[in-house]
Each structure stands twice: as structure tokens, then as C-alpha cells.
Design a protein around this motif. Structure first.
Motif, PDB file in Angstrom:
ATOM      1  N   UNK A  97       0.813  -1.206   0.000  1.00  0.00           N
ATOM      2  CA  UNK A  97       0.000   0.000   0.000  1.00  0.00           C
ATOM      3  C   UNK A  97       0.848   1.257   0.000  1.00  0.00           C
ATOM      4  N   UNK A  98       0.289   2.333   0.531  1.00  0.00           N
ATOM      5  CA  UNK A  98       1.000   3.608   0.534  1.00  0.00           C
ATOM      6  C   UNK A  98       2.036   3.666   1.649  1.00  0.00           C
ATOM      7  N   UNK A  99       1.988   2.688   2.577  1.00  0.00           N
ATOM      8  CA  UNK A  99       2.922   2.706   3.702  1.00  0.00           C
ATOM      9  C   UNK A  99       4.366   2.686   3.278  1.00  0.00           C
ATOM     10  N   UNK A 100       4.696   1.930   2.230  1.00  0.00           N
ATOM     11  CA  UNK A 100       6.086   1.892   1.764  1.00  0.00           C
ATOM     12  C   UNK A 100       6.523   3.252   1.235  1.00  0.00           C
ATOM     13  N   UNK A 101       5.626   3.976   0.554  1.00  0.00           N
ATOM     14  CA  UNK A 101       5.969   5.318   0.061  1.00  0.00           C
ATOM     15  C   UNK A 101       6.195   6.276   1.233  1.00  0.00           C
ATOM     16  N   UNK A 102       5.357   6.163   2.258  1.00  0.00           N
ATOM     17  CA  UNK A 102       5.533   6.999   3.449  1.00  0.00           C
ATOM     18  C   UNK A 102       6.891   6.723   4.079  1.00  0.00           C
ATOM     19  N   UNK A 103       7.254   5.442   4.158  1.00  0.00           N
ATOM     20  CA  UNK A 103       8.554   5.074   4.732  1.00  0.00           C
ATOM     21  C   UNK A 103       9.687   5.645   3.894  1.00  0.00           C
ATOM     22  N   UNK A 104       9.640   5.434   2.586  1.00  0.00           N
ATOM     23  CA  UNK A 104      10.732   5.849   1.711  1.00  0.00           C
ATOM     24  C   UNK A 104      10.904   7.363   1.680  1.00  0.00           C
ATOM     25  N   UNK A 105       9.818   8.068   1.425  1.00  0.00           N
ATOM     26  CA  UNK A 105       9.920   9.515   1.259  1.00  0.00           C
ATOM     27  C   UNK A 105      10.030  10.224   2.600  1.00  0.00           C
ATOM     28  N   UNK A 106       9.332   9.710   3.619  1.00  0.00           N
ATOM     29  CA  UNK A 106       9.449  10.309   4.946  1.00  0.00           C
ATOM     30  C   UNK A 106      10.855  10.193   5.494  1.00  0.00           C
ATOM     31  N   UNK A 107      11.451   9.012   5.346  1.00  0.00           N
ATOM     32  CA  UNK A 107      12.803   8.834   5.868  1.00  0.00           C
ATOM     33  C   UNK A 107      13.832   9.557   5.011  1.00  0.00           C
ATOM     34  N   UNK A 108      13.597   9.679   3.716  1.00  0.00           N
ATOM     35  CA  UNK A 108      14.511  10.472   2.894  1.00  0.00           C
ATOM     36  C   UNK A 108      14.543  11.918   3.374  1.00  0.00           C
ATOM     37  N   UNK A 109      13.389  12.426   3.757  1.00  0.00           N
ATOM     38  CA  UNK A 109      13.312  13.787   4.299  1.00  0.00           C
ATOM     39  C   UNK A 109      14.061  13.877   5.629  1.00  0.00           C
ATOM     40  N   UNK A 110      13.907  12.855   6.475  1.00  0.00           N
ATOM     41  CA  UNK A 110      14.600  12.837   7.767  1.00  0.00           C
ATOM     42  C   UNK A 110      16.109  12.739   7.563  1.00  0.00           C
ATOM     43  N   UNK A 111      16.525  11.990   6.535  1.00  0.00           N
ATOM     44  CA  UNK A 111      17.963  11.863   6.269  1.00  0.00           C
ATOM     45  C   UNK A 111      18.572  13.195   5.867  1.00  0.00           C
ATOM     46  N   UNK A 112      17.760  14.090   5.259  1.00  0.00           N
ATOM     47  CA  UNK A 112      18.243  15.445   4.973  1.00  0.00           C
ATOM     48  C   UNK A 112      18.685  16.110   6.272  1.00  0.00           C
ATOM     49  N   UNK A 113      17.887  15.930   7.337  1.00  0.00           N
ATOM     50  CA  UNK A 113      18.225  16.514   8.634  1.00  0.00           C
ATOM     51  C   UNK A 113      19.513  15.922   9.181  1.00  0.00           C
ATOM     52  N   UNK A 114      19.698  14.603   9.021  1.00  0.00           N
ATOM     53  CA  UNK A 114      20.909  13.962   9.541  1.00  0.00           C
ATOM     54  C   UNK A 114      22.151  14.452   8.814  1.00  0.00           C
ATOM     55  N   UNK A 115      22.066  14.592   7.497  1.00  0.00           N
ATOM     56  CA  UNK A 115      23.232  15.056   6.746  1.00  0.00           C
ATOM     57  C   UNK A 115      23.508  16.531   7.059  1.00  0.00           C
ATOM     58  N   UNK A 116      22.441  17.335   7.238  1.00  0.00           N
ATOM     59  CA  UNK A 116      22.637  18.729   7.649  1.00  0.00           C
ATOM     60  C   UNK A 116      23.358  18.794   8.988  1.00  0.00           C
ATOM     61  N   UNK A 117      22.961  17.929   9.929  1.00  0.00           N
ATOM     62  CA  UNK A 117      23.626  17.901  11.233  1.00  0.00           C
ATOM     63  C   UNK A 117      25.076  17.479  11.090  1.00  0.00           C
ATOM     64  N   UNK A 118      25.349  16.503  10.209  1.00  0.00           N
ATOM     65  CA  UNK A 118      26.727  16.051  10.015  1.00  0.00           C
ATOM     66  C   UNK A 118      27.611  17.185   9.503  1.00  0.00           C
TER      67      UNK A 118
END
Length: 839
Positions: free
Chosen positions: A166-187
């Protein structure tokens, strides 16, 4: 003038200087408070949000344990169980384990390094708001029965099947990609801050161990997170547009996802573990009342752990049918990582034996966590052996091992850090009585919950089953684990109560009640700056070895004692020996960080639901906000070339090139970007190795178009080098003309790269070969588009009179970007245009 008059005048000057600093570093009132970029506020917000997500994930874990407490239970449906355990693992790994250390770093590093602030405070704020929005988006999905249900690792082919996931995989993929932006910004923020914003005298071999560990971890993030981003791109392209990267019927292979995921996933275990060890490296010397034993050894061991962690990913894939030589290599590497890990633990033991240990609540949690971690390490040595892994793989034995490593190696040290550093928030300690109760509940509950899982797994219980029949030997073990989970949760609840209970009746105590020797304890909870004045440091434990240092710092006797120009300032120092080289003016409060994060989040949400026009609109808002942020908040032209920073030292207010923090920020960002690109190239050659005929008879993009594109990109790069040289001669018209020429060449290079696969009608839905070619071309075109925006930005700065020979930071940073863009172009175009010919 008498001595008393001089003393009164000094006090008056000090109060005036403090008032200036307080005005400059203050936060807006009311709702404007949330536009703050101060490290203190951002760190507390980050930490509070991460703990909230942890508690949410903990509730999901309790629901899972209730479901498994007895056989044939129907407390949760199979689908809701899958959503709960998937979201539990996802939140713990992506929304708690990594962000909590980013929070601690943002809060502690400025005073620990003797700095006013980290170099990009607005980037920290942007990272926090991105993290918060992404976390709410991912976590909120379960309330709409739309959470991801394929496990926190999202293996294809089930997760790439929209009918199942369902849409859950898209939420996981795109939501976490957005969160990874925050992690790389912090790095980026942490690396540049640690390398360039240390107090004068704090040479690189005198940094606090916490800073060393965070530097290593931030570097690991740059090389571990981008492969997952690359995998997310391939994954989402298959889900959105049916490009067959993981479809074996059209040349794809699900194992590529496993490789990309675990290249990220195993280093992440150490990205989580090393900062926890960093907290212990601060706590143990304090309560042993002596410097750490073997400073150089523990630094080398931490570097070795970080390096070796990237050679272990295949031990998650021992059962996938890899060649024996691969199994032997990665098994040996998995065993070898125990050596530097053991060195760090023995250093702590040696420090405690050499000192007189005070067993406080932080030490209780720290030593208890190390004991648990050692048990997890022993089972890790077991599963690193291929024959044992074949037997234990995907059983509850692995669940037990994972939690012993992560909770012992991460959560217990975090709680130790909370009790240790809480006085920095309000000069009040947490309750020793509550802390001891919480520790014993957590320690006993954890072992009761997870130790039986070793036996459950060895008895054959697989992971991720939502129920099981009675009478096969799992019943009482699962019941014990569920009881232990609730005991452990009770201990966590005691910690939460201790933190949030009102403390206004509790009198303020000493700000440094533990008599610690490192510099973070000079921070003042009621102030927004990192340090009152920037000191000169000549010791690893300056509060122990430099008498009167705290009073001198707070009295403004060191660098930057005032803010007469009304700007937020800190010092930039050299990388190795921390000699002052610039007075840096950092950005103040701004709504643009929130707008940028929210609009970028809107792009990812719109992509999740395939709202293409909405996504484009949000993207336009994001671009406008970021450009406004850069125009108004970076590369300011100062009103004077240099400033007296105190103690007879005058420093420039503006520098560019490799000495500047902006150049370092661009370089580090592009290293992470290059790692993601390298992961896509890895995917290209992975497909080549698994097929006898990689192209499946499909025509490639030819040679002419890729080589024409390559020529234009190289010409554009040479034009940018010439533009930098011409600008140094202060020839404004020539600089502008060369920028326009570089724009034309870049646009032409992008069009020619696109024309190759387009003119040969390469259908990305037909086979994986055209699909991976198109991904590489689109990656290059996207970076060319970013380069064009940078060129137009430099042109606009020149037309506005803000780009000249003296103030050329923008142009130098863009030329640095062009180096990376050219490497990307050469690699991409040679691979897609020439490599099949060699086959």
C-alpha cells in the motif's frame, strides 16, 4: 584613580558588555521564540522530540509484546502487528537513536569547544524542523492504517508490490529520505564546527573525547546515509513509475536493495554506539576524578571502529547464497571489529581502576549499559560465524542480540548522560532516588525481556510472526519476555517522571556538581550564548588544570567580550592547532529555516500521494526560501575589514576559500553527495556482474551524445576556473560574461546527456539496463540544474555589487561545486557511453 574606582569601572563595563551580548543573542518574544537558532534551544527541542518519538516506539513495542504473550492471540491483527513492529524499528533507528546524539551535540558542543555557537546555526534549526515534520508524517501514518508494514528494512519484492504494501512503503521511503536530509545537515554542522570553531589553543589532540567521537560519527553519516538515499531513489522509481530495479523478470535483483541498505544499516549500529561511548568517555573520568587513561588509544580505537564498520554489511546477508570467499572475508571483518571496541571498554576499566570511582546514578547506568553491551557483543561474535548465522538467522536470537547491543550500548548511556548533564539545563540535579529505582527496573526488566529470546530463537521461533501455536516450547519464554518488557517500561516511566516533574521548589545547586574538568560546564543555563568570552585552552581538562578559568571566562577577560556592532560572533580557528583566523558572524533568528523545512516537507508529502502540481509548487517555495536565506543570512559584506577581538588580537571579518567555514560546508556536503552518486554507479556495475548480457540486446545511449555532453561539462568547468581567475583581477564585466558562458555550456551538457538515451528510445520500464542509464543521466541533469541556479545566484550577486575580488566567497564555493559536478559528469558519461563497448 584608586583601585576601588578601577574595580567599580571594570564591573560597570562588564555589566554593559553582558547587556550587549544578551540583546544580540536573545530570542524574539511570543511565537517568535520558535524562530530561534540558538544551540541551546535547538538542542533541547531536538532532544525532547527524539525522546517523544522513543516513547511512541516503546508503546508500539509493548503492543507487540502483548500480542506475543500467549499463543493464538488475537489482540492485534496480522496487518496491524506488521505495522507496529515496522514502525517500532523505524522510529527507534531513524527518529531516536541517531537524532538524540545530534541533539546532545548541538546542545553541548559550543561550550565544550569554547565557542559562542556552531558555524551554521540556521542549518541546525532547519535540520530540527525537517526531522520533526518527517517524524510526525511517518509516525502518524499508523493512525490511518497506512503505516509501512514490510519491516524497518523494507525488503523487496513484497515492499515494492503496491498491492501488498500500500501507501505505507511510500511513506517510509519519502518520509525517511526527508529525515535523512536533517541527519546530513547535522553532520555538516558538526564536522565544520568541530574542525573550525574550537577555542584558541585547543589543538586537535586536545579536543574532548566527545568531540572526537562526534567528528567520527558525522563522517560516518556522510558515507553511510547516502547509499540508503540512493537505494530509496531506485525503490521509489520502481513504485512510482515501474522501473524494474528489483524485478528479476526484467533484469533487476532484490539483492541490490539489501546491499545498499546494509551498507547503511551496519555502520548505523556504530553511528549509534560511538556517541554513547562518547558520553561514557566524559562521565567515567569525572567520577574516577582523573583524566582518561590512554587518550590516544581510545581515539585510534574509535577511528578503527568507524572504518571497520563499513566492511561488515554482508554479515546480514550470509544466507543469500553469496560466494564462499565473500562469506569468509566479511566473517573475518565482523570478528575484527571486536578489537577496537574492546580497546575502548578496557580504557574505561583502566581509568576506573586508576582513580577513585564515585558510583553515582550516571555511573550506575553507564556501567550497567556496558555490562549489557558486552553480552550483546559476545552473541555478535557468535553470529559473525557463518555456520551459526545460518542457524540463527531471522530468529529471535537475532532480536535478542540486536537489543542487547543497541539498548546496552545506546539507551543506558543516554540515560546516564541525561542524569549527568541535566544540571546544565537549570542548575538542578535529577533525583538520585528516582534514578536508582529507574535503573534497577530497567536493568532487571531488560534482561527478563530479552535474555529468554536467545532461547526462543534457538528453539526455532522466527522473527516477525504475529502469533504461534501452543505446545512447541515458546509459550512461557514469550510470557517472560512480555513481563520483562513492562518492567523495563516502568523504569523508563520513572525517568520520564523524574525529568518532567516540577522542580521550582528545588533550590538551585552548583552548576558543576560533579566537579567535571571539561569546558561544557562553563555554560550558563540562563544565557543563549555558548560561552561569555572565548578562552585560551592549554589542557584536555581545563577546569582542573587552569585555575580561575571559569571566573575569567564569565568576566569577559578573553576574546569577544562584547557585541558592540550588534552581531552574533564567534571565532574561526585553524584545523590542526586552533589558531584564530577569523571573527565569524553567524546568522540570527529567522523564519526562513521553518519555511524551508515545511515547504521541503510538503514536496515529499506531495510525492507520496502523487500530487505532482502541488509538489512543484512546494518545490518553488522551497527554492525561493533557500535563496532568500542564502542572500540575507550568509556571506555578508562587513562594514569594516577587521575587528579587535580582544587581548590585542585583530582578525578579519571576511575570508573565503579553504580557510572559510562556507568552503568547508560545501566540500563536506559534496562528499556526501558523491557517496550517493557512487552508490548508483555501484548499482550499474552490480547489474553488470549478475548478467551474462548486461544490456539484454538493448541499444545504449551511443557514444556521440555522451561525449558531446562530456566536452561541454569539461568546458564549463574550465570556464568557471577562468571566471574565478578573472574575478581575482577584479574585472567585473569579464566575470559576468564567463558566468553566462558557463551557464550556456552547462545547459548544453545537460541537454546532450538527455539526448543520448532519448534518441535511442531507451524504455526504462522494459529492462533494468535502460532504467539504470536513465537514473544516472537524471542524477547528472539534476546536479547541472542546481549548478545553473548557483551560476545565476552568483550573477545576481555580481549585479547587486556583492561579488568582487575582495568578497568572492560565493564564486569560490560554486567553483568547488563545479569540481564535484565535473567528476560526476566524467564518471556518468564515460560509464554509460563507453563501458558497454568494453563488454
Amino acid at each position: 584613580m584608586t583601585d576601588r574606582d578601577r574595580h567599580d569601572r571594570t564591573d560597570e563595563n562588564r555589566r554593559e558588555e553582558e547587556a550587549q551580548l544578551r540583546r544580540v543573542w536573545s530570542n524574539p518574544p511570543g511565537l517568535g521564540y520558535w524562530t530561534s537558532v540558538n544551540n541551546t534551544q535547538i538542542g533541547l527541542w531536538y532532544g525532547s522530540a527524539a525522546f517523544a518519538f522513543m516513547l511512541f516506539a516503546g508503546v508500539l513495542a509493548l503492543l507487540v509484546r502483548v500480542q506475543l504473550a500467549v499463543p493464538d492471540n488475537d489482540f492485534l491483527s496480522a496487518d496491524l502487528f506488521n505495522q507496529a513492529f515496522t514502525l517500532h524499528g523505524t522510529v527507534m533507528m531513524f527518529l531516536f537513536a541517531v537524532p538524540i546524539f545530534e541533539a546532545v551535540a548541538v546542545f553541548l558542543l559550543p561550550p565544550m569547544l569554547g565557542a559562542r555557537e556552531l558555524p551554521f546555526p540556521r542549518l541546525s534549526a532547519f535540520g530540527f524542523w525537517s526531522f520533526l515534520l518527517g517524524g510526525i508524517f511517518v509516525c502518524g501514518s499508523i493512525f490511518f492504517n497506512a503505516a509501512p508494514n514490510g519491516g524497518w528494512f523494507m525488503y523487496p519484492p513484497l515492499s515494492t508490490d503496491p498491492d501488498y504494501s500500500g501507501i505505507g512503503a511510500d511513506i517510509w521511503l519519502l518520509g525517511l529520505s526527508f529525515i535523512e536530509v536533517a541527519s546530513i545537515a547535522a553532520a555538516v554542522e558538526l564536522i565544520v564546527g568541530i574542525m573550525k570553531c574550537r577555542a584558541p589553543g585547543m589543538r586537535i589532540n586536545m579536543m574532548p573525547l566527545f568531540a572526537w567521537y562526534l567528528l567520527i560519527v558525522a563522517g560516518m553519516i556522510l558515507f553511510a546515509f547516502p547509499p540508503l538515499i540512493a537505494g530509496d531513489i531506485l525503490f521509489e522509481m520502481q513504485r512510482m513509475f515501474d522501473w524494474p530495479f528489483f524485478d528479476v523478470t526484467r533484469g533487476g535483483d532484490p539483492l541490490l536493495w539489501q546491499h545498499l541498505f546494509w551498507i547503511f544499516g551496519h555502520p548505523e549500529v556504530y553511528i549509534i554506539f560511538l556517541p554513547a561511548i562518547a558520553l561514557m568517555a566524559m562521565i567515567v573520568p569525572t567520577f574516577a576524578q582523573r583524566p582518561i587513561v590512554g587518550y590516544s588509544w581510545i581515539v585510534l580505537a574509535a577511528v578503527g571502529t568507524g572504518f571497520l564498520s563499513f566492511g561488515l554489511w554482508v554479515h546480514h546477508m550470509f544466507t543469500t547464497g553469496l560466494p564462499q570467499i565473500s562469506l569468509a572475508f566479511f566473517s573475518a571483518a565482523s570478528e575484527a571489529v571486536a578489537i577496537p571496541t574492546g580497546v575502548q571498554i578496557f580504557v574505561f576499566i583502566a581509568t576506573m581502576l586508576a582513580g577513585r570511582v564515585i558510583f553515582s546514578v550516571p555511573m550506575l547506568f553507564g556501567t550497567g549499559g556496558l555490562a549489557i553491551f558486552i553480552i550483546g557483543g559476545l552473541t555478535g561474535v557468535m553470529v559473525a560465524l557463518v555456520p551459526i548465522d545460518w542457524q540463527a538467522h531471522d530468529t529471535y536470537f537475532i532480536v535478542a542480540h540486536l537489543h542487547y547491543v543497541l539498548i546496552g550500548g545506546m539507551l543506558f548511556p543516554i540515560i546516564a548522560g541525561v542524569y549527568y548533564y541535566y544540571p546544565l539545563i537549570g542548575s538542578r540535579k535529577l533525583s538520585d532516588r528516582f534514578g536508582k529505582i529507574a535503573f534497577w527496573l530497567m536493568f532487571a526488566g531488560f534482561n527478563l525481556a530479552f535474555f529468554p529470546m536467545h532461547i526462543t530463537g534457538l528453539r526455532g521461533m522466527p522473527r516477525r510472526v504475529f502469533t504461534y501455536p501452543e505446545g512447541i516450547g515458546w509459550d512461557w519464554l514469550n510470557l517472560l519476555s512480555t513481563v520483562g518488557a513492562f518492567v523495563f517500561a516502568a523504569g523508563v516511566a520513572v525517568v520520564v517522571i523524574d525529568v518532567v516533574r516540577p522542580k521550582h521548589r528545588q533550590s538551585k545547586g552548583e552548576q558543576n556538581p560533579w566537579r567535571a574538568g571539561t569546558l561544557e560546564w562553563i555554560s550558563e543555563p540562563e544565557e543563549n550564548w555558548g560561552v561569555r568570552s572565548i578562552p585560551i585552552i592549554d589542557s584536555r581538562y581545563p577546569l582542573w588544570d587552569q585555575p580561575g578559568l571559569v571566573d575569567d571566562i564569565r568576566s569577559g577577560r578573553f576574546y569577544l567580550p562584547h557585541a558592540r556592532e550588534g552581531r552574533r560572533e564567534t571565532l574561526v580557528t585553524s584545523v590542526l592547532d586552533a589558531k584564530p583566523i577569523q571573527c565569524l558572524r553567524v546568522g540570527g533568528t529567522s523564519r526562513l529555516t521553518i519555511v524551508s523545512a515545511l515547504s521541503l516537507g510538503g514536496v515529499f508529502v506531495a510525492l507520496t500521494f502523487h500530487w505532482w502540481i502541488t509538489g512543484v509548487l512546494f518545490g518553488a517555495v522551497t527554492l525561493a526560501a533557500i535563496l532568500a536565506w542564502l542572500w540575507t543570512g550568509t556571506n555578508d559584506i562587513p562594514e569594516k575589514p577587521e575587528k579587535d577581538v580582544g587581548l590585542g588580537l585583530t582578525l578579519p571579518l571576511y575570508i573565503s576559500g579553504p580557510q572559510s567555514v562556507g568552503w568547508w560546508g560545501m566540500f563536506i556536503t559534496m562528499v556526501g553527495d558523491g557517496t550517493a552518486f557512487g552508490s548508483l554507479v555501484f548499482g550499474y556495475f552490480f547489474y553488470w556482474t549478475i548478467h551474462e548480457d548486461f544490456t539484454a540486446g538493448i541499444s545504449g545511449p551511443g557514444v556521440a551524445w555522451p561525449m558531446a555532453s562530456l566536452a561541454m561539462f569539461v568546458a564549463g568547468w574550465l570556464t568557471m576556473l577562468l571566471a574565478r581567475w578573472v574575478n581575482e583581477k577584479d574585472w567585473t564585466v569579464g566575470t559576468r560574461a564567463l558566468l553566462i558562458a558557463a551557464s550556456v555550456l552547462t545547459a548544453g551538457g545537460g541537454i546532450a546527456a538527455f539526448a543520448g538515451p532519448w534518441s535511442f528510445a531507451m524504455d526504462p520500464q522494459a529492462h533494468v539496463y535502460p532504467a539504470i542509464v536513465w537514473v544516472l543521466v537524471l542524477w547528472l541533469m539534476a546536479h547541472a540544474a542546481v549548478g545553473l541556479i548557483m551560476l545565476f545566484y552568483c550573477l545576481a550577486r555580481s549585479l547587486a555589487g556583492r561579488l568582487s575580488a575582495a568578497y568572492d566567497m560565493d564564486l569560490r564555493n560554486v567553483v568547488l561545486y563545479w569540481h564535484f559536478l565535473t567528476v560526476t559528469a566524467v564518471t556518468t558519461l564515460c560509464v554509460i557511453g563507453l563501458f558497454p563497448l568494453a563488454r
